[in-house]
Design a protein around this motif. Structure first.
Motif, PDB file in Angstrom:
ATOM      1  N   TRP A   1       0.821  -1.204   0.000  1.00 52.58           N
ATOM      2  CA  TRP A   1       0.000   0.000   0.000  1.00 52.58           C
ATOM      3  C   TRP A   1       0.863   1.266   0.000  1.00 52.58           C
ATOM      4  N   ALA A   2       2.092   1.175   0.554  1.00 54.90           N
ATOM      5  CA  ALA A   2       3.010   2.320   0.451  1.00 54.90           C
ATOM      6  C   ALA A   2       3.317   2.567  -1.029  1.00 54.90           C
TER       7      ALA A   2
ATOM      8  N   SER B   1      -0.715   5.263  -7.458  1.00 49.43           N
ATOM      9  CA  SER B   1      -2.174   5.103  -7.587  1.00 49.43           C
ATOM     10  C   SER B   1      -2.660   5.493  -8.987  1.00 49.43           C
ATOM     11  N   GLY B   2      -1.965   6.448  -9.631  1.00 47.69           N
ATOM     12  CA  GLY B   2      -2.347   6.855 -10.987  1.00 47.69           C
ATOM     13  C   GLY B   2      -2.230   5.689 -11.955  1.00 47.69           C
TER      14      GLY B   2
ATOM     15  N   PRO C   1      -8.369  -2.292  -8.465  1.00 45.99           N
ATOM     16  CA  PRO C   1      -8.931  -1.642  -7.266  1.00 45.99           C
ATOM     17  C   PRO C   1      -7.998  -1.699  -6.060  1.00 45.99           C
ATOM     18  N   MET C   2      -6.852  -1.018  -6.154  1.00 44.04           N
ATOM     19  CA  MET C   2      -5.959  -0.984  -4.984  1.00 44.04           C
ATOM     20  C   MET C   2      -6.588  -0.108  -3.911  1.00 44.04           C
ATOM     21  N   MET C   3      -6.164  -0.310  -2.666  1.00 41.42           N
ATOM     22  CA  MET C   3      -6.798   0.376  -1.529  1.00 41.42           C
ATOM     23  C   MET C   3      -6.870   1.906  -1.683  1.00 41.42           C
TER      24      MET C   3
ATOM     25  N   MET D   1       5.093  12.509  -2.273  1.00 44.20           N
ATOM     26  CA  MET D   1       4.892  11.350  -1.380  1.00 44.20           C
ATOM     27  C   MET D   1       6.200  10.741  -0.888  1.00 44.20           C
ATOM     28  N   ILE D   2       7.112  11.572  -0.476  1.00 43.15           N
ATOM     29  CA  ILE D   2       8.426  11.091  -0.009  1.00 43.15           C
ATOM     30  C   ILE D   2       8.286  10.084   1.152  1.00 43.15           C
ATOM     31  N   PRO D   3       7.430  10.373   2.174  1.00 36.66           N
ATOM     32  CA  PRO D   3       7.313   9.395   3.276  1.00 36.66           C
ATOM     33  C   PRO D   3       6.852   8.010   2.799  1.00 36.66           C
TER      34      PRO D   3
END
Lengths: 315, 46
Positions: free
Chosen positions: A197-198, A204-205, A213-215, A280-282
């Motif tokens: 999920w990270a 996500s794009g 359908p990823m979370m 989204m570095i973290p």
């Protein structure tokens, strides 16, 4: 020799064309990077297991588990060629790139699956072979064909396939399934959602474009971040169980506690990531650390299993 | 239709890889047989 030529206008992998794929393309179908993780965790399962296995049989068992894992990868690529073609990360794989056609990949995957399972059964035992067969079936059919395109829990349930190799390695030595081998399974099983999920957050794009359908695409980023923290905490707890249950040393337990704290800390970094953060570095750091985390946890278990016999030899 | 140079090269690469895999399988099953049957395999009256 008379053959039909490659027609670039034909549907993806549908025509009986002569393959342009060389040996490297067939090797790529095995997903070598995933295979290396399978080999590593299966080896740790074998080393941690009580009992003895002939080194030659142990080597052959690891090879069979690796080939079985590779067969799963080939079957996955056979089925997912349409998705792979639209995702940047996977568009140059042998099937979407047109170097190998789908029926060839299917035959390749099924042949390797059959050979790896039967060879493992003959060399080690049929419980290990049965677990390998189940792993291939679970990854290729339950995860790839069924879950991946139908539920955001795809990688949670499907993660079981990636978590089974240490149990197979354990079963190859002992011929059974025990609580300790289930714990090894549990560590990878609980780690998988936080890890994937990270990745899914900053990809996500790509997943949205492919219709998977990823979370993050279904439940949104905020819910995904909360769930990543939950799974990171559960992973950290499960990784301490080998010491708590007495099949790993206190030194391993200390390593697991420190790494687990790090894993949770990175997941909290993801949780605090502002909405609309495009870099989204973290999440990228969490993804990178998750790979390191699993490698060190299983590496520590391996060292833990190897040190006492080596000390006994020296002493 | 004649094969292109790229197709010939790819076929040769596949053939070599397949040959190596088959050779490895022969060794693999030989080793499994010896280990499973033990040293007694070579200790039989002729």
């Amino acid at each position: 020799m008379s053959v039909t030529s490659t027609d670039e206008n034909l549907p993806l992998g549908a025509a009986p064309i002569l393959s342009d794929g060389d040996a490297r393309d067939f090797f790529a179908l095995l997903k070598p990077r995933v295979m290396s993780l399978v080999v590593f965790t299966a080896m740790v399962g074998m080393l941690v297991a009580p009992g003895h296995i002939n080194p030659a049989i142990g080597f052959i068992a690891v090879l069979c588990i690796a080939i079985g894992g590779g067969a799963s990868g080939a079957l996955n690529m056979w089925y997912e060629a349409d998705i792979d073609a639209v995702m940047k990360r996977t568009s140059n794989r042998p099937i979407p790139a047109g170097r190998i056609d789908r029926p060839t990949a299917l035959g390749f995957g099924l042949t390797l699956a059959a050979f790896s399972v039967f060879t493992l059964g003959l060399a080690a035992n049929w419980l290990a072979a049965g677990l390998l067969a189940f792993t291939i079936f679970f990854y290729a059919v339950v995860y790839t064909i069924w879950l991946k395109r139908s539920t955001p829990q795809n990688i949670v349930i499907g993660g079981a396939a990636g978590a089974l190799p240490p149990m197979i390695g354990w079963a190859a030595v002992t011929g059974d399934v025990s609580v300790a081998s289930v714990v090894l399974f549990l560590i990878i099983f609980l780690w998988t959602p936080a890890h994937f999920w990270a990745l899914a957050l900053f990809k996500s794009g790509d997943y949205g474009k492919a219709g998977i359908p990823m979370m993050p695409n279904v439940a949104g980023d905020a819910s995904t971040k909360r769930q990543i923290v939950v799974y990171a905490v559960l992973t950290a707890i499960s990784a301490v169980l080998p010491t708590a249950l007495g099949f790993a040393s206190l030194a391993y337990g200390a390593v697991a506690v420190v790494l687990g704290a790090g894993f949770v800390w990175y997941s909290i970094g993801v949780l605090r990531m502002p909405e609309g953060d495009e870099k989204m570095i973290p999440a990228k750091k969490m993804f990178g650390f998750s790979l390191l985390y699993l490698a060190i946890i299983f590496g520590a278990l391996m060292v833990d299993a190897l040190v006492p016999p080596l000390l006994a030899m020296v002493g | 239709m004649e094969l292109t140079e790229a197709q010939k090269k790819a076929r040769r690469s596949r053939s070599i890889a397949l040959g190596l895999v088959l050779a490895a399988l022969v060794v693999l099953f030989y080793v499994i047989t010896v280990v499973k049957l033990g040293p007694g395999l070579f200790d039989r009256p002729m």
